[in-house]
Design a protein around this motif. Structure first.
Motif, mmCIF file in Angstrom:
data_model
loop_
_atom_site.group_PDB
_atom_site.id
_atom_site.type_symbol
_atom_site.label_atom_id
_atom_site.label_comp_id
_atom_site.label_asym_id
_atom_site.label_seq_id
_atom_site.Cartn_x
_atom_site.Cartn_y
_atom_site.Cartn_z
ATOM 1 N N PHE A 119 0.757 -1.101 -0.060
ATOM 2 C CA PHE A 119 0.049 0.025 -0.028
ATOM 3 C C PHE A 119 0.881 1.295 0.268
ATOM 4 C CE2 PHE A 119 -2.909 -3.156 2.010
ATOM 5 C CZ PHE A 119 -4.245 -2.920 1.047
ATOM 6 N N ASP A 120 0.513 2.376 -0.567
ATOM 7 C CA ASP A 120 1.134 3.744 -0.499
ATOM 8 C C ASP A 120 1.764 4.051 0.667
ATOM 9 O OD1 ASP A 120 0.635 3.408 -3.322
ATOM 10 O OD2 ASP A 120 -1.041 5.010 -3.218
ATOM 11 N N ASP A 121 0.969 3.805 1.774
ATOM 12 C CA ASP A 121 1.610 4.224 3.068
ATOM 13 C C ASP A 121 2.757 3.443 3.802
ATOM 14 O OD1 ASP A 121 -0.122 2.166 3.679
ATOM 15 O OD2 ASP A 121 -1.486 3.383 5.152
ATOM 16 N N LYS A 128 10.063 5.570 8.497
ATOM 17 C CA LYS A 128 9.897 6.343 9.792
ATOM 18 C C LYS A 128 10.332 5.547 10.972
ATOM 19 C CE LYS A 128 8.867 10.681 7.968
ATOM 20 N NZ LYS A 128 9.567 11.900 8.060
ATOM 21 N N LEU A 129 9.576 4.673 11.200
ATOM 22 C CA LEU A 129 10.253 3.654 12.193
ATOM 23 C C LEU A 129 11.456 3.155 12.143
ATOM 24 C CD1 LEU A 129 6.768 1.180 11.906
ATOM 25 C CD2 LEU A 129 7.532 3.122 13.740
ATOM 26 N N MET A 136 11.430 -4.145 13.788
ATOM 27 C CA MET A 136 10.388 -4.711 13.110
ATOM 28 C C MET A 136 10.231 -6.329 12.664
ATOM 29 S SD MET A 136 9.405 -1.382 10.802
ATOM 30 C CE MET A 136 10.927 -0.838 10.354
ATOM 31 N N GLY A 137 9.122 -6.724 12.475
ATOM 32 C CA GLY A 137 8.822 -8.182 12.192
ATOM 33 C C GLY A 137 7.544 -8.283 11.548
ATOM 34 N N ILE A 248 0.173 5.035 12.939
ATOM 35 C CA ILE A 248 0.834 4.399 13.803
ATOM 36 C C ILE A 248 2.033 5.309 14.402
ATOM 37 C CG2 ILE A 248 2.601 3.180 12.552
ATOM 38 C CD1 ILE A 248 0.388 1.709 15.433
ATOM 39 N N LEU A 249 2.495 6.198 13.720
ATOM 40 C CA LEU A 249 3.683 7.008 14.256
ATOM 41 C C LEU A 249 3.209 7.927 15.399
ATOM 42 C CD1 LEU A 249 5.026 8.100 10.649
ATOM 43 C CD2 LEU A 249 5.832 6.269 12.289
#
Length: 252
Positions: A119-121, A128-129, A136-137, A248-249
């Motif tokens: 998806f675009d986001d 950013k994360l 991340m996983g 989520i940010l």
């Protein structure tokens, strides 16, 4: 966006579901189905096929509610997809003799990275994360093709752990698959968050082991959002709900 109370332990790790959370189909499913049907001598209107896709996924939810353990086994997971595509053949009036071959052809298409796209986001959020040093996983009910798809899309460098249910013979919402992810990541449930689009598999599964859940409902009228409205007030207070991943940010 609904927000939960700020927790005392900072989030250092974010796990994601994959299908309809990070990835969607690169080409409309009605187009793919029609293309594969044509290979077998069957002409279908892609728009008519696409209009029946929601019914196919309702059938999936029915099968899932009956027994979700098929996600723990490659062969059984494949058979569910074949059953779904044969059902779509039935909905679109395809001759019975053609249905198994078309179903197999369609399923084969989705084993490759070319059939998927983020998806675009997704990439902006992952970047950013990463900048925030969030590890991340992935924890996904998926067959053994998952790692190849993630790698083929160029997303693998973002993830320290990739767990597909069939590969580990566990499935969401089993607590064991979430516990395994924590162990492989070397973190604790209190430091972890899991984001997904399925109320049972993602939210209730994460809650069972103490991971902070986030329900992603890209369509605010989705079945999962409506299902949440039917849950107890206590459960609703435990969940953050977002409609785009980038939100989520603001939670972490």
């Amino acid at each position: 966006m609904d927000t939960q109370d700020k927790q005392s332990t900072p989030i250092t790790t974010v796990f994601f579901d994959v299908g309809q959370t990070l990835l969607t189909t690169a080409v409309a499913e009605g187009e793919v189905f029609s293309e594969e049907a044509r290979r077998h001598g069957v002409e279908l209107d892609p728009a008519v096929v696409q209009s029946n896709i929601p019914k196919m996924y309702e059938y999936y939810e029915h099968l899932y509610d009956q027994d979700d353990s098929f996600w723990s086994d490659d062969e059984r997971a494949i058979n569910i997809w074949l059953a779904m595509y044969e059902y779509l053949c039935e909905l679109t009036k395809v001759d019975k003799s053609k249905r198994p071959a078309i179903a197999r052809s369609v399923h084969k298409r989705y084993f490759t990275a070319q059939s998927w796209k983020p998806f675009d986001d997704v990439v902006p959020t992952l970047k950013k994360l990463k900048e925030r040093n969030i590890r991340m996983g992935l924890i996904s009910n998926w067959d053994s093709s998952l790692e190849g798809i993630i790698d083929g899309l160029g997303l693998a460098p973002y993830f320290d752990v990739i767990i597909s249910s069939a590969a580990v013979q566990l499935h969401k919402p089993m607590p064991e698959i979430f516990t395994l992810a924590l162990e492989r990541m070397g973190t604790t449930a209190a430091e972890a968050m899991h984001i997904g689009d399925h109320l049972t598999a993602d939210v209730e599964g994460a809650l069972a082991v103490g991971i902070t859940p986030v329900l992603l409902s890209r369509n605010n009228t989705s079945q999962q959002r409506l299902a949440l409205e039917q849950k107890t007030e206590q459960l609703k207070k435990s969940i953050s709900c977002i409609s785009t991943l980038i939100e989520i940010l603001a939670i972490i």
